[in-house]
Design a protein around this motif. Sequence first.
Motif, PDB file in Angstrom:
ATOM      1  N   LEU A 191      36.802 -18.423  14.153  1.00 60.49           N
ATOM      2  CA  LEU A 191      36.736 -17.199  14.955  1.00 60.49           C
ATOM      3  C   LEU A 191      38.012 -17.008  15.773  1.00 60.49           C
ATOM      4  N   THR A 192      38.471 -18.077  16.436  1.00 62.39           N
ATOM      5  CA  THR A 192      39.667 -17.975  17.271  1.00 62.39           C
ATOM      6  C   THR A 192      40.937 -18.296  16.503  1.00 62.39           C
ATOM      7  N   LYS A 193      40.777 -18.818  15.268  1.00 66.21           N
ATOM      8  CA  LYS A 193      41.906 -19.186  14.401  1.00 66.21           C
ATOM      9  C   LYS A 193      42.735 -20.348  14.980  1.00 66.21           C
ATOM     10  N   ARG A 194      42.140 -21.168  15.827  1.00 64.05           N
ATOM     11  CA  ARG A 194      42.805 -22.346  16.364  1.00 64.05           C
ATOM     12  C   ARG A 194      42.356 -23.572  15.576  1.00 64.05           C
ATOM     13  N   PHE A 195      43.238 -24.589  15.457  1.00 65.03           N
ATOM     14  CA  PHE A 195      42.908 -25.775  14.682  1.00 65.03           C
ATOM     15  C   PHE A 195      43.695 -26.975  15.178  1.00 65.03           C
ATOM     16  N   ARG A 196      43.258 -28.150  14.748  1.00 63.54           N
ATOM     17  CA  ARG A 196      43.993 -29.389  14.986  1.00 63.54           C
ATOM     18  C   ARG A 196      44.118 -30.143  13.678  1.00 63.54           C
ATOM     19  N   VAL A 197      45.243 -30.800  13.487  1.00 63.55           N
ATOM     20  CA  VAL A 197      45.452 -31.684  12.342  1.00 63.55           C
ATOM     21  C   VAL A 197      45.077 -33.096  12.786  1.00 63.55           C
ATOM     22  N   LEU A 198      44.252 -33.784  11.994  1.00 60.54           N
ATOM     23  CA  LEU A 198      43.746 -35.103  12.356  1.00 60.54           C
ATOM     24  C   LEU A 198      44.253 -36.155  11.376  1.00 60.54           C
ATOM     25  N   ASP A 199      44.506 -37.332  11.879  1.00 63.50           N
ATOM     26  CA  ASP A 199      44.908 -38.461  11.037  1.00 63.50           C
ATOM     27  C   ASP A 199      43.648 -39.177  10.552  1.00 63.50           C
ATOM     28  N   HIS A 200      43.422 -39.183   9.243  1.00 64.80           N
ATOM     29  CA  HIS A 200      42.216 -39.827   8.704  1.00 64.80           C
ATOM     30  C   HIS A 200      42.519 -41.166   8.044  1.00 64.80           C
ATOM     31  N   SER A 201      43.772 -41.617   8.113  1.00 66.46           N
ATOM     32  CA  SER A 201      44.161 -42.847   7.409  1.00 66.46           C
ATOM     33  C   SER A 201      43.456 -44.077   7.988  1.00 66.46           C
ATOM     34  N   GLY A 202      43.033 -44.030   9.255  1.00 69.29           N
ATOM     35  CA  GLY A 202      42.367 -45.179   9.865  1.00 69.29           C
ATOM     36  C   GLY A 202      40.913 -45.314   9.484  1.00 69.29           C
ATOM     37  N   SER A 203      40.371 -44.346   8.769  1.00 74.46           N
ATOM     38  CA  SER A 203      38.971 -44.401   8.357  1.00 74.46           C
ATOM     39  C   SER A 203      38.806 -45.251   7.105  1.00 74.46           C
ATOM     40  N   LYS A 204      37.725 -46.020   7.032  1.00 72.47           N
ATOM     41  CA  LYS A 204      37.435 -46.790   5.828  1.00 72.47           C
ATOM     42  C   LYS A 204      36.807 -45.924   4.747  1.00 72.47           C
ATOM     43  N   LEU A 205      36.174 -44.824   5.142  1.00 67.45           N
ATOM     44  CA  LEU A 205      35.407 -44.002   4.204  1.00 67.45           C
ATOM     45  C   LEU A 205      36.161 -42.778   3.693  1.00 67.45           C
ATOM     46  N   LEU A 206      36.769 -42.004   4.595  1.00 68.54           N
ATOM     47  CA  LEU A 206      37.355 -40.719   4.204  1.00 68.54           C
ATOM     48  C   LEU A 206      38.426 -40.833   3.123  1.00 68.54           C
ATOM     49  N   PRO A 207      39.371 -41.809   3.200  1.00 66.90           N
ATOM     50  CA  PRO A 207      40.382 -41.883   2.134  1.00 66.90           C
ATOM     51  C   PRO A 207      39.790 -42.150   0.756  1.00 66.90           C
ATOM     52  N   THR A 208      38.647 -42.840   0.696  1.00 62.37           N
ATOM     53  CA  THR A 208      38.023 -43.095  -0.613  1.00 62.37           C
ATOM     54  C   THR A 208      37.389 -41.840  -1.192  1.00 62.37           C
ATOM     55  N   ILE A 209      37.058 -40.884  -0.330  1.00 63.49           N
ATOM     56  CA  ILE A 209      36.438 -39.639  -0.803  1.00 63.49           C
ATOM     57  C   ILE A 209      37.483 -38.657  -1.305  1.00 63.49           C
ATOM     58  N   VAL A 210      38.552 -38.489  -0.537  1.00 59.99           N
ATOM     59  CA  VAL A 210      39.532 -37.448  -0.852  1.00 59.99           C
ATOM     60  C   VAL A 210      40.736 -37.972  -1.624  1.00 59.99           C
ATOM     61  N   GLY A 211      40.894 -39.295  -1.750  1.00 58.26           N
ATOM     62  CA  GLY A 211      42.065 -39.849  -2.420  1.00 58.26           C
ATOM     63  C   GLY A 211      41.767 -40.257  -3.846  1.00 58.26           C
ATOM     64  N   GLY A 212      42.760 -40.888  -4.481  1.00 59.67           N
ATOM     65  CA  GLY A 212      42.562 -41.416  -5.823  1.00 59.67           C
ATOM     66  C   GLY A 212      42.934 -40.458  -6.926  1.00 59.67           C
ATOM     67  N   VAL A 213      42.834 -40.937  -8.144  1.00 59.84           N
ATOM     68  CA  VAL A 213      43.180 -40.153  -9.338  1.00 59.84           C
ATOM     69  C   VAL A 213      42.080 -39.148  -9.619  1.00 59.84           C
ATOM     70  N   ARG A 214      42.477 -37.909  -9.973  1.00 59.27           N
ATOM     71  CA  ARG A 214      41.490 -36.854 -10.130  1.00 59.27           C
ATOM     72  C   ARG A 214      41.199 -36.520 -11.586  1.00 59.27           C
ATOM     73  N   ASN A 215      41.760 -37.248 -12.537  1.00 65.05           N
ATOM     74  CA  ASN A 215      41.593 -36.862 -13.935  1.00 65.05           C
ATOM     75  C   ASN A 215      40.663 -37.808 -14.698  1.00 65.05           C
ATOM     76  N   ARG A 216      39.742 -38.441 -14.026  1.00 66.40           N
ATOM     77  CA  ARG A 216      38.841 -39.380 -14.680  1.00 66.40           C
ATOM     78  C   ARG A 216      37.478 -38.785 -15.005  1.00 66.40           C
ATOM     79  N   GLY A 217      37.346 -37.509 -14.846  1.00 64.14           N
ATOM     80  CA  GLY A 217      36.087 -36.876 -15.192  1.00 64.14           C
ATOM     81  C   GLY A 217      35.328 -36.428 -13.966  1.00 64.14           C
ATOM     82  N   ALA A 218      34.669 -35.282 -14.091  1.00 61.84           N
ATOM     83  CA  ALA A 218      33.947 -34.715 -12.953  1.00 61.84           C
ATOM     84  C   ALA A 218      32.813 -35.617 -12.488  1.00 61.84           C
TER      85      ALA A 218
END
Length: 408
Positions: free
Chosen positions: A129-156
Amino acid sequence: MQIKTELGRSHFDPTLIMNDLPLHLLDEILFRLDPKSLAMMRCTNRSINSHISDDPNFESGYSSRFVGSSLFHLMNYGAHYVLCKSFSSCDSKSSGDEVYLSKDRCYIFGSCSGLLLLYIGDLFVANPLTKRFRVLDHSGSKLLPTIVGGVRNRGAHLNAARTERAMCVGFAVNRNQTTKRFKIVCILEMETVYAFEISDGYCWRLSETTVTTTSKSDLTARMKPVYLDGTLHWLRDDGSLIAFNPETEKARLIPSIFHRGESDTKPLFAQDKKNNRLTMISGTKETISVYTLLGNSKWTLTMRIKNVSMDDIELVCWNVVAYDGKSLVVRERKKDTFYNGLSWLHVYDMEANSWRVFGSVWCGYKNNRDYYMFTPSLFFVEEDEQEKVIVASNDLRISKLNAIMGLI
């Protein structure tokens, strides 16, 4: 009130005059301002700023008048398309407005108090609504990098299996007037033990709190946690709940049991925002049942709704995809749209007691889409100097984030 200028002339300061207005008249004036103008008004007068920032009645009133609630929907294992449709829209043929992200994929991890937690190359918390945002560092998480990272061509199917863990991510916004902050909580499953990692937007740490259960039961797959009364709740397959308070970092097991009875679909775990209660939705092609958790142990039937009319001959599958106490959304897939992947969304207005067609949505046979009810707010998102450096180096991602926020 008259103010003396350098030339010795007098003039009226409108912001001081507005201080003397009754609140209902002040609201009528402020409700007519667009978000940018309202933000400018906050800077002109301390009393008006306090009224806009701290009065929850003003925020809910402004949001409902200026822009209504919407439904985001996207593929659950990373989407090239993000779609959003307003509940106030009268166009029942369209799926809503959409944003195409080209090679980037978007994940929405949560929606709370008018903020979105989403990932597009970077992790963001944003107020559309206000168009404001923050960029967050997710590298310290044990879970998030496993969800959004990795090779994407291994099948849906492999991508979908990995990103099912997105349900383990909780997003909580503390609306306390003195704190006003958000927390990200990831629940970590280890047999009968649950641990929690927390971020306040600046760093990640593992909470000292854990929960140990007497029996093993997985968290219900692809069931998002529900935030209620300052506590995140995750549903387990046996009907019990894991509850965690991000502020006190206290956690507990709620040993509730949900008996599905006759049900054609997987139940939906949700929040009734109107009555401020945890709810479970299940049903058949004829009737949808709404259950409320009472006394932290017993699910009690509180409402039955006649389901939208479905033709047994044409019906392939259906399920409840969203609920907030005001609206209930059902997805229906028919045989004549089976091969092109289209489903129809129907919305039930709880106050009007009526169904209407909400629009179409592309959806695979396995219903691999996530749906997020979004109600706008004026919650303030601050930026810092480090974020400005990150923003400058990621202009393309920021432009895509702005496009998604522009859907509201």
